[in-house]
Design a protein around this motif. Structure first.
Motif, PDB file in Angstrom:
ATOM      1  N   ILE A  91      83.735  58.661  76.327  1.00  0.00           N
ATOM      2  CA  ILE A  91      82.366  58.140  76.316  1.00  0.00           C
ATOM      3  C   ILE A  91      81.957  57.916  77.768  1.00  0.00           C
ATOM      4  O   ILE A  91      82.527  57.064  78.457  1.00  0.00           O
ATOM      5  N   ALA A  92      80.983  58.677  78.223  1.00  0.00           N
ATOM      6  CA  ALA A  92      80.483  58.542  79.591  1.00  0.00           C
ATOM      7  C   ALA A  92      79.642  57.268  79.710  1.00  0.00           C
ATOM      8  O   ALA A  92      79.102  56.773  78.716  1.00  0.00           O
ATOM      9  N   PRO A  93      79.502  56.735  80.919  1.00  0.00           N
ATOM     10  CA  PRO A  93      78.668  55.549  81.117  1.00  0.00           C
ATOM     11  C   PRO A  93      77.257  55.765  80.561  1.00  0.00           C
ATOM     12  O   PRO A  93      76.651  56.815  80.765  1.00  0.00           O
ATOM     13  N   GLY A  94      76.770  54.772  79.840  1.00  0.00           N
ATOM     14  CA  GLY A  94      75.423  54.826  79.288  1.00  0.00           C
ATOM     15  C   GLY A  94      75.279  55.691  78.050  1.00  0.00           C
ATOM     16  O   GLY A  94      74.191  55.798  77.492  1.00  0.00           O
ATOM     17  N   LYS A  95      76.340  56.313  77.591  1.00  0.00           N
ATOM     18  CA  LYS A  95      76.268  57.215  76.434  1.00  0.00           C
ATOM     19  C   LYS A  95      76.813  56.547  75.186  1.00  0.00           C
ATOM     20  O   LYS A  95      77.669  55.662  75.247  1.00  0.00           O
ATOM     21  N   ALA A  96      76.325  57.010  74.034  1.00  0.00           N
ATOM     22  CA  ALA A  96      76.781  56.524  72.732  1.00  0.00           C
ATOM     23  C   ALA A  96      77.359  57.681  71.939  1.00  0.00           C
ATOM     24  O   ALA A  96      76.912  58.819  72.073  1.00  0.00           O
ATOM     25  N   VAL A  97      78.366  57.388  71.130  1.00  0.00           N
ATOM     26  CA  VAL A  97      78.987  58.394  70.270  1.00  0.00           C
ATOM     27  C   VAL A  97      79.280  57.783  68.905  1.00  0.00           C
ATOM     28  O   VAL A  97      79.435  56.569  68.778  1.00  0.00           O
ATOM     29  N   LEU A  98      79.363  58.640  67.890  1.00  0.00           N
ATOM     30  CA  LEU A  98      79.809  58.204  66.569  1.00  0.00           C
ATOM     31  C   LEU A  98      81.293  58.524  66.460  1.00  0.00           C
ATOM     32  O   LEU A  98      81.702  59.670  66.636  1.00  0.00           O
ATOM     33  N   VAL A  99      82.076  57.500  66.178  1.00  0.00           N
ATOM     34  CA  VAL A  99      83.523  57.668  66.078  1.00  0.00           C
ATOM     35  C   VAL A  99      83.925  57.525  64.610  1.00  0.00           C
ATOM     36  O   VAL A  99      83.650  56.494  63.990  1.00  0.00           O
ATOM     37  N   PRO A 100      84.571  58.536  64.048  1.00  0.00           N
ATOM     38  CA  PRO A 100      84.976  58.458  62.647  1.00  0.00           C
ATOM     39  C   PRO A 100      86.160  57.511  62.448  1.00  0.00           C
ATOM     40  O   PRO A 100      87.021  57.376  63.317  1.00  0.00           O
ATOM     41  N   SER A 101      86.175  56.868  61.276  1.00  0.00           N
ATOM     42  CA  SER A 101      87.286  55.992  60.913  1.00  0.00           C
ATOM     43  C   SER A 101      88.242  56.676  59.939  1.00  0.00           C
ATOM     44  O   SER A 101      89.367  56.206  59.757  1.00  0.00           O
TER      45      SER A 101
END
Length: 148
Positions: free
Chosen positions: A40-50
């Protein structure tokens, strides 16, 4: 469905079943279920699967919160502040993480990335009205009560 039970289904065989880390924990930890690392880069958002889906009893909801250590030490928190899992949702739990730091952050398989609290939900009857009962505070907001 039995009262006071949380039914958990692995949608990925590598998923980690959540657990309470201490006897007094209010939340169980949700882990990342990954085939490879996610940066995850600074300022970025991601969806992480569980890798998990749940069945929550009607009248309750699952609330996903940030893990305080990830937030305080690494600037990693939930992009949506609190993730809500409704009792009728049966899909995979995805955790929206955002990097508020100035450094890349790597999420690895099995990393504890969020915490899940099961909480009662009040569903009120909605009544549309032209007037609301007045209070001493009235319409005062955003600092109207002071800071001390």
């Amino acid at each position: 469905m039995e009262v006071n039970k949380l039914y958990i289904k692995k949608v990925n065989e590598n998923a980690v079943i959540p657990k309470y880390m201490t006897e007094g924990s209010a939340a169980m930890d949700i882990c990342a279920c990954l085939d490879g690392d996610i940066v995850i880069a600074p300022g970025k958002a991601v969806l992480v699967p569980s890798g998990l889906a749940v069945m929550i009893e009607r009248g309750f909801a699952g609330m996903l919160y940030a893990r305080s250590g990830l937030a305080a030490k690494n600037g990693i928190t939930l992009a949506n502040c609190v993730g809500v899992i409704d009792s009728d949702y049966r899909g995979e739990i995805l955790v929206a993480l955002i990097n508020l730091s100035d450094k890349d952050f790597t999420v690895t398989h099995g990393m504890r990335i969020a915490q899940l609290v099961i909480t009662p939900v009040c569903v009120p009857t909605i009544i549309v009205t032209d007037a609301l009962e007045n209070t001493a505070r009235g319409e005062g907001g955003f600092g109207s009560t002071g800071v001390k």
